[in-house]
Design an enzyme around this catalytic site. Structure first.
Site, mmCIF file in Angstrom:
data_model
loop_
_atom_site.group_PDB
_atom_site.id
_atom_site.type_symbol
_atom_site.label_atom_id
_atom_site.label_comp_id
_atom_site.label_asym_id
_atom_site.label_seq_id
_atom_site.Cartn_x
_atom_site.Cartn_y
_atom_site.Cartn_z
ATOM 1 N N ALA A 176 4.434 2.307 6.199
ATOM 2 C CA ALA A 176 4.555 1.415 5.262
ATOM 3 C C ALA A 176 3.465 1.079 4.550
ATOM 4 O O ALA A 176 2.385 0.762 5.364
ATOM 5 C CB ALA A 176 5.428 0.132 5.898
ATOM 6 N N SER A 177 3.273 1.177 3.270
ATOM 7 C CA SER A 177 2.144 1.061 2.549
ATOM 8 C C SER A 177 1.410 -0.155 2.774
ATOM 9 O O SER A 177 2.232 -1.322 2.776
ATOM 10 C CB SER A 177 2.131 1.383 1.252
ATOM 11 O OG SER A 177 2.654 2.685 0.995
#
Length: 219
Positions: A61-62
């Site tokens: 997840a960025s």
């Protein structure tokens, strides 16, 4: 929204502001979406760190401030139709749903798609459609798109995504090697495309027909 993570979420938003996020609509959207619901329980205690988090299957997840920069640069409006390449955890998808009219998200890993859909449904987010498939060919059925976000790095901007960008549309895509990329902002004006370098970045590889080959496939 009030829950036991409220203070952590507000602290994250403050950090995002310190890193240059000024768009109030973007900040408000991040305040409305509980990131801890979208990440695996094993890293749930880190949900409001401004850092990427592992979500399984070799994916991450960025970093929230990077996601917010994407949305600030794309200037997403309430009537916009948005294409997201890389659903991942579904968190960015949920934030986009607060900003846009419709969000179409493509994820190549079915398990991630299913998990994201479950959380989105639990939040009663109804303006998101998710497709399991090759993100490098986009989702032509609902094109053209006012904004396209690509959450993985490829060797070049995939031609099908350029084709699916609306006149006046904007796209952000990491371009470079498997190890490091430059974030590129693309503007379309008629049949012409203008490219601007934004920043250095590092994303997971963009796998597919118009990206990198999956090294686990073949012999």
């Amino acid at each position: 929204m009030s829950d036991r993570f409220t203070a952590q979420r507000r602290a994250l938003i403050n950090r995002m502001q310190e890193r240059g996020i000024r768009d109030l609509n973007v900040l408000r959207a991040f305040d409305l979406v509980p990131r801890h619901l979208f990440v695996p329980q094993a890293v749930g205690h880190r949900a409001y760190e401004d850092s990427p988090l592992p979500i399984g299957f070799g994916q991450t997840a960025s970093q929230p401030s990077l996601q917010a920069l994407y949305m600030q640069l794309l200037q997403i409006g309430r009537n916009d139709r948005v294409l997201e390449i890389g659903t991942g955890s579904g968190f960015q998808t949920a934030v986009l749903a607060q900003l846009a009219d419709r969000v179409y998200s493509v994820e190549r890993i079915r398990e991630l798609s299913t998990r994201a859909r479950e959380v989105l449904d639990g939040m009663r987010i109804s303006n998101v459609a998710i497709l399991v498939g090759d993100g490098t060919i986009g989702w032509s059925r609902y094109a053209p798109y006012d904004a396209i976000l690509v959450a993985a790095g490829g060797p070049e901007v995939p031609q099908p995504l350029l084709d699916q960008l609306a006149d006046g549309g904007r796209m952000l895509v990491p371009v470079g090697t498997r190890e490091s990329q430059r974030l590129v902002l693309v503007h379309r004006r008629g049949d012409s495309f203008h490219y601007d370098d934004v920043a250095e970045c590092t994303f997971v590889p963009l796998l597919g027909r118009f990206g990198w080959a999956d090294e686990r496939v073949g012999g």
